[in-house]
Design a protein around this motif. Structure first.
Motif, PDB file in Angstrom:
ATOM      1  N   ALA A  74       0.805  -1.215   0.000  1.00 32.98           N
ATOM      2  CA  ALA A  74       0.000   0.000   0.000  1.00 32.98           C
ATOM      3  C   ALA A  74       0.838   1.264   0.000  1.00 32.98           C
ATOM      4  O   ALA A  74       1.901   1.324   0.597  1.00 32.98           O
ATOM      5  N   ASP A  75       0.306   2.276  -0.702  1.00 39.08           N
ATOM      6  CA  ASP A  75       0.902   3.604  -0.621  1.00 39.08           C
ATOM      7  C   ASP A  75       0.176   4.409   0.450  1.00 39.08           C
ATOM      8  O   ASP A  75       0.738   5.284   1.077  1.00 39.08           O
ATOM      9  N   GLN A  76      -1.111   4.107   0.622  1.00 40.37           N
ATOM     10  CA  GLN A  76      -1.930   4.839   1.589  1.00 40.37           C
ATOM     11  C   GLN A  76      -2.778   3.829   2.333  1.00 40.37           C
ATOM     12  O   GLN A  76      -3.316   2.892   1.741  1.00 40.37           O
ATOM     13  N   VAL A  77      -2.925   4.014   3.641  1.00 38.04           N
ATOM     14  CA  VAL A  77      -3.795   3.131   4.412  1.00 38.04           C
ATOM     15  C   VAL A  77      -4.863   3.973   5.087  1.00 38.04           C
ATOM     16  O   VAL A  77      -4.567   5.038   5.633  1.00 38.04           O
ATOM     17  N   VAL A  78      -6.087   3.507   5.031  1.00 42.81           N
ATOM     18  CA  VAL A  78      -7.196   4.251   5.634  1.00 42.81           C
ATOM     19  C   VAL A  78      -7.903   3.348   6.634  1.00 42.81           C
ATOM     20  O   VAL A  78      -8.191   2.193   6.336  1.00 42.81           O
ATOM     21  N   PHE A  79      -8.168   3.881   7.817  1.00 50.20           N
ATOM     22  CA  PHE A  79      -8.862   3.092   8.838  1.00 50.20           C
ATOM     23  C   PHE A  79     -10.292   3.604   8.986  1.00 50.20           C
ATOM     24  O   PHE A  79     -10.504   4.759   9.354  1.00 50.20           O
ATOM     25  N   LEU A  80     -11.221   2.758   8.678  1.00 49.38           N
ATOM     26  CA  LEU A  80     -12.626   3.162   8.681  1.00 49.38           C
ATOM     27  C   LEU A  80     -13.344   2.467   9.838  1.00 49.38           C
ATOM     28  O   LEU A  80     -13.251   1.254   9.995  1.00 49.38           O
ATOM     29  N   GLU A  81     -14.069   3.250  10.641  1.00 48.63           N
ATOM     30  CA  GLU A  81     -14.875   2.610  11.666  1.00 48.63           C
ATOM     31  C   GLU A  81     -16.165   3.388  11.869  1.00 48.63           C
ATOM     32  O   GLU A  81     -16.138   4.611  11.902  1.00 48.63           O
ATOM     33  N   GLY A  82     -17.258   2.680  11.998  1.00 43.87           N
ATOM     34  CA  GLY A  82     -18.538   3.327  12.255  1.00 43.87           C
ATOM     35  C   GLY A  82     -18.910   4.347  11.199  1.00 43.87           C
ATOM     36  O   GLY A  82     -19.595   5.317  11.461  1.00 43.87           O
ATOM     37  N   GLY A  83     -18.434   4.139   9.965  1.00 40.08           N
ATOM     38  CA  GLY A  83     -18.829   5.033   8.892  1.00 40.08           C
ATOM     39  C   GLY A  83     -17.971   6.282   8.748  1.00 40.08           C
ATOM     40  O   GLY A  83     -18.254   7.127   7.907  1.00 40.08           O
ATOM     41  N   THR A  84     -16.953   6.423   9.568  1.00 45.47           N
ATOM     42  CA  THR A  84     -16.054   7.573   9.391  1.00 45.47           C
ATOM     43  C   THR A  84     -14.613   7.113   9.363  1.00 45.47           C
ATOM     44  O   THR A  84     -14.267   6.071   9.893  1.00 45.47           O
ATOM     45  N   ILE A  85     -13.786   7.954   8.771  1.00 48.84           N
ATOM     46  CA  ILE A  85     -12.352   7.624   8.706  1.00 48.84           C
ATOM     47  C   ILE A  85     -11.680   8.106   9.980  1.00 48.84           C
ATOM     48  O   ILE A  85     -11.735   9.296  10.303  1.00 48.84           O
ATOM     49  N   LEU A  86     -11.105   7.158  10.680  1.00 58.00           N
ATOM     50  CA  LEU A  86     -10.457   7.545  11.928  1.00 58.00           C
ATOM     51  C   LEU A  86      -9.041   8.036  11.700  1.00 58.00           C
ATOM     52  O   LEU A  86      -8.583   8.982  12.310  1.00 58.00           O
ATOM     53  N   HIS A 134       3.090   4.180  14.071  1.00 59.05           N
ATOM     54  CA  HIS A 134       2.779   5.327  14.924  1.00 59.05           C
ATOM     55  C   HIS A 134       1.298   5.665  14.883  1.00 59.05           C
ATOM     56  O   HIS A 134       0.902   6.731  14.417  1.00 59.05           O
ATOM     57  N   PRO A 135       0.467   4.750  15.359  1.00 63.84           N
ATOM     58  CA  PRO A 135      -0.978   5.051  15.327  1.00 63.84           C
ATOM     59  C   PRO A 135      -1.291   6.233  16.233  1.00 63.84           C
ATOM     60  O   PRO A 135      -0.752   6.345  17.322  1.00 63.84           O
ATOM     61  N   LYS A 136      -2.179   7.112  15.767  1.00 64.90           N
ATOM     62  CA  LYS A 136      -2.428   8.324  16.541  1.00 64.90           C
ATOM     63  C   LYS A 136      -3.525   8.147  17.585  1.00 64.90           C
ATOM     64  O   LYS A 136      -3.488   8.713  18.648  1.00 64.90           O
ATOM     65  N   THR A 137      -4.551   7.383  17.237  1.00 62.59           N
ATOM     66  CA  THR A 137      -5.645   7.252  18.201  1.00 62.59           C
ATOM     67  C   THR A 137      -5.539   5.944  18.973  1.00 62.59           C
ATOM     68  O   THR A 137      -4.916   4.985  18.533  1.00 62.59           O
ATOM     69  N   ASP A 138      -6.214   5.910  20.132  1.00 60.84           N
ATOM     70  CA  ASP A 138      -6.205   4.700  20.952  1.00 60.84           C
ATOM     71  C   ASP A 138      -6.903   3.559  20.239  1.00 60.84           C
ATOM     72  O   ASP A 138      -6.484   2.410  20.288  1.00 60.84           O
ATOM     73  N   ARG A 139      -8.014   3.905  19.592  1.00 61.22           N
ATOM     74  CA  ARG A 139      -8.778   2.872  18.908  1.00 61.22           C
ATOM     75  C   ARG A 139      -7.895   2.184  17.878  1.00 61.22           C
ATOM     76  O   ARG A 139      -7.869   0.973  17.763  1.00 61.22           O
ATOM     77  N   MET A 140      -7.156   3.008  17.139  1.00 59.20           N
ATOM     78  CA  MET A 140      -6.254   2.476  16.124  1.00 59.20           C
ATOM     79  C   MET A 140      -5.221   1.584  16.783  1.00 59.20           C
ATOM     80  O   MET A 140      -4.923   0.492  16.322  1.00 59.20           O
TER      81      MET A 140
END
Lengths: 291, 274, 241
Positions: free
Chosen positions: C203-215, C226-232
């Motif tokens: 991948a060049d870009q990774v997107v994390f989707l949860e509950g209908g929004t991009i986290l 280096h995940p920024k959010t706790d959920r991630m």
């Protein structure tokens, strides 16, 4: 005191919401039916057809419908008894039992019901009049022969029910039986408590279908003189011919259409009832599990 | 297996019935069999031709209507008509339909025409089978796996293309079984034509019994003809059922809701076992 | 090249996509990860219009595709799709499966279509299975044919909806290899997958989707290390063990 009513109205609201779709459909269906009925009634008033005729024959038709329902009340249980017997027999381990049952099913399913009904009648009459033993015993040969015709129809229905029962039994996963035996249930208990309830649930739609079919097939009994709805129709039509005013195409049409409507009402009620039953006794997740 | 049973019955009753009699009357049935089969086949073909478009309307009508707009306005009455027709036919006895339609046909067309009752019977049977076949096709089209349809769309097929190249070919495979059942039901219904003086198999038996007063033999002969056609067919069906499990072909069990009161078909028993 | 702007989609009461925006440039590989039910498949289907967005816009090469003037069929010729359950046409051979888009949709003549179809089958390594029916192929083989089918129309981009989730473990590898090869050849791809290894390497870009929004969104390096959010963080932790 406010709490219970609040809960009750919540439940009512939830019920309405959940069944929103079926209410809407029922509403549309009801309106459509009412519209059609009004159109037909209006046409009658305008003289397109003989409305008074339609009204006059109604009582007679209702009597016929009563008879039809009575016939159904006999045919279905007997059919079910036979169907269960032979359907279960087809799953037997014994080759002999299986063959006998299969013969029954193949024969009664392959024959047109008319043939069975009419020949049953005529053959029984022949037997009674010629065989001394029976001749003495049986008071009214015609009544008895008619009864045998009804039984013939029941046997016919039974053959279909046998297949339904057989399919139902076979659809209960073998694992269920194994599990029951593993916890120590006897063969008989397994059958009654585990296989049967599941089988009935699976077969319910098909059996309901058969119920409706039987209602329709009772019309065949009119050919041996049973005074059911169809017989009344024949009766009325033939009387129309001999009367000075009757005999026109539209009046015949009216008679038969009215009869058809009555049959429709009967079969539709049954299928509706069936749907309701299925909903009521639905086991959540069962369909998904069976896929 | 079944033939054995038949033969044993025959031999058993040799005392009560006369085999010689049966032999002497064998040829009596040839023309009636032709007539009976003929009526059935003609009606079935008509049912097939008219049933497919009706099945299409029933299968795709609701989704077209849901989309509102101009198409919905055209489709809605059509769908209403077709659905009404199908439900009316499936909810009323064949016998009543035959009595009604034959009476109508006999009067509308020049009465007294030779053989009019045959064609009246064909019309009645056609009307009946159209209703039932429409349902068969509807179920067939709706059973085609939705994934297939999605894939077709994803490579750019229009809905029409999807129907012709994907839904139709796959649907046709799915309906072979129920269609055969319907043919059997139709053939059995053709026996009812006897009552309106169409000279088919049952009529032949009835007439024979009337002349010679030998109901048992007549019954055996009539049974013979019906069974000889039915039983191989049902064996063929069980064979098809067992072998033709095409993997991947959508077989979503028809929701019970859609399975309204209907004709008696073996497929109903089969469906219960899926 | 593919731009998704603030797309919303609800199914009845369920608000599946809540204002999602994405941007994929030509030749880029975007991998979408996230828990089930987060709307990943729905988002994918909004791009090739198998699903119509309720609001928001989708642009392909600058053309707004969710408008009334644009035919969905045209869009699907620009963007191909590969499904989790393969969805090969069961009544057609592998070759015909790949050909049919060309012959029926693009109206290419038979010889040309066959040539292209065989070429694509070769590309996914299944030239020898051209005359096999899907039922005769393994899961991995079927999926590769599906990829060939998507490629047959020479699309500008290909969407992958959990392409390996329905495969036996032994077959996942062969499909991912084909996808990696495709990426190397410069194909624009949007992939929904649980295969983190693939995401990390291709991948060049990774997107994390949860509950209908991009986290979260970023390069694989940023997301996984280096995940920024706790959920991630917890999601990564559970996946990578």
């Amino acid at each position: 005191m406010a709490e219970p009513t609040a809960a009750a109205s919540d439940r009512a609201r939830a019920f309405l919401k959940a069944h929103r779709k079926s209410f809407r459909n029922a509403g549309i269906g009801g309106i459509a039916a009412a519209v059609v009925f009004l159109i037909v009634y209006y046409l009658g008033l305008e003289g397109v057809y003989d409305l008074s005729l339609a009204a006059r024959i109604l009582p007679a038709l209702f009597q016929g419908a009563e008879t039809t329902l009575g016939l159904v009340a006999v045919v279905i249980p007997v059919g079910f008894a036979l169907g269960f017997l032979f359907g279960f027999g087809r799953t037997s381990h014994s080759w002999f039992v299986r063959s006998v049952c299969t013969t029954y099913v193949e024969f009664f399913r392959g024959m047109p019901p008319v043939v069975l009904v009419w020949f049953a009648f005529i053959i029984i009459i022949l037997l009674i009049t010629n065989v001394e033993f029976l001749n003495v015993r049986i008071q009214d040969p015609f009544a008895f022969a008619t009864f045998m015709s009804v039984l013939a129809l029941a046997a016919h229905s039974g053959s279909y029910q046998a297949e339904i029962v057989r399919a139902g039994i076979m659809s209960v996963p073998a694992g269920q039986r194994e599990a029951a035996e593993a916890i120590g249930m006897t063969r008989g208990a397994t059958m009654v408590r585990i296989t049967l309830p599941q089988m009935l649930r699976v077969s319910l739609p098909a059996l309901g279908n058969e119920f409706a079919s039987v209602i329709k097939d009772t019309s065949i009994l009119s050919v041996v003189g049973v005074m059911d709805l169809t017989f009344r129709g024949q009766n009325i039509v033939s009387r129309l011919f001999t009367s000075p005013t009757g005999g026109s195409l539209s009046s015949i049409f009216v008679v038969w259409v009215e009869i058809a409507v009555l049959y429709f009402v009967m079969t539709y009620s049954v299928s509706r009832l069936l749907q309701w039953l299925e909903q009521r006794y639905r086991v959540p997740g069962l369909e998904a599990a069976q896929l | 297996m079944v033939l054995v049973a038949l033969i044993t019955v025959l031999l058993n009753d040799a005392g009560i019935i006369s085999l010689a009699y049966i032999e002497s009357r064998l040829t009596y049935f040839i023309r009636p069999v032709e007539i009976g089969l003929g009526a059935t086949v003609v009606s079935f073909v008509i049912g097939f031709a008219v049933g497919i478009p009706m099945g299409v309307v029933r299968a795709f009508g609701p989704s077209l209507i849901r989309r509102r707009g101009r198409t919905a306005a055209i489709v809605m009455p059509l769908y209403g008509f077709v659905s009404g027709y199908v439900q009316a036919i499936r909810g009323t006895p064949v016998f009543v339909q035959i009595l009604l339609i034959v009476a109508v046909v006999e009067r509308l067309v020049a009465p007294g025409t030779l053989g009019i009752e045959f064609w009246g019977g064909v019309v009645a049977l056609s009307v009946n089978t159209i209703g039932y076949q429409a349902e068969v096709f509807r179920a067939g089209f709706q059973s085609v796996g939705q994934g297939q349809v999605e894939a077709a769309k994803s490579i750019g097929m229009t809905p029409l293309q999807t129907f012709f190249h994907i839904t139709l070919p796959q649907g046709l495979r799915l309906i072979i079984l129920p269609l055969t059942n319907e043919w059997i039901a139709l053939f059995k219904a053709s026996a009812l034509l006897w009552y309106v003086a169409v000279q088919e198999i049952m009529w032949a038996g009835y007439h024979l019994e009337y002349i010679d007063a030998r109901p048992i033999e007549a019954f055996l002969m009539v049974s013979f003809w019906y069974l000889i056609i039915m039983i191989p067919l049902s064996k063929a069906i069980t064979y098809i059922e067992k072998t033709k499990r095409i993997p991947g072909l959508g077989s979503a069990a028809e929701p019970a809701r859609k399975r309204l009161f209907g004709g008696r078909t073996r497929s109903d028993a089969v469906d219960a076992s899926r | 090249m593919i731009e998704v702007k603030n797309v919303h989609k609800s199914f009845g009461d369920l608000h599946v996509l809540r204002g999602v925006s994405l941007n994929v440039t030509k030749g880029e590989v975007l991998v979408m990860i996230g828990p089930s039910g987060s709307g990943k498949s729905t988002l994918l289907r909004c791009i090739n219009l198998l699903v119509q967005p309720d609001s928001g816009d989708v642009f392909i090469d600058g053309v707004k595709v969710n408008s009334r003037e644009v035919k969905p069929e045209w869009v699907r010729q620009q963007v191909g799709m590969v499904f989790q359950s393969f969805n090969l046409f069961t009544h057609l051979t592998a070759l015909k499966n790949v050909e049919i888009g060309l012959t029926r949709v693009k109206k290419v003549n038979k010889e040309e279509a066959e040539r292209v179809a065989r070429f694509e089958l070769e590309r996914v390594g299944l030239a020898d299975k051209a005359d096999a029916f899907p039922a005769q192929l393994s899961g991995g083989q079927q999926q590769r044919v599906a990829i060939a089918r998507a490629l047959s129309l020479n699309p500008k981009a290909v969407l992958f909806d959990e392409p390996t989730s329905a495969l036996d473990p032994e077959f996942i590898h062969e499909v991912l290899d084909v996808m990696a090869k495709l990426a190397d050849e410069g194909m624009t791809m949007i992939v929904v997958s649980h295969e983190m290894g693939f995401a990390k390497s291709v991948a060049d870009q990774v997107v994390f989707l949860e509950g209908g929004t991009i986290l979260e969104t970023g390069t694989p390096e940023e997301i996984f290390n280096h995940p920024k959010t706790d959920r991630m963080r917890s999601f990564i932790g559970k996946i990578l063990g």
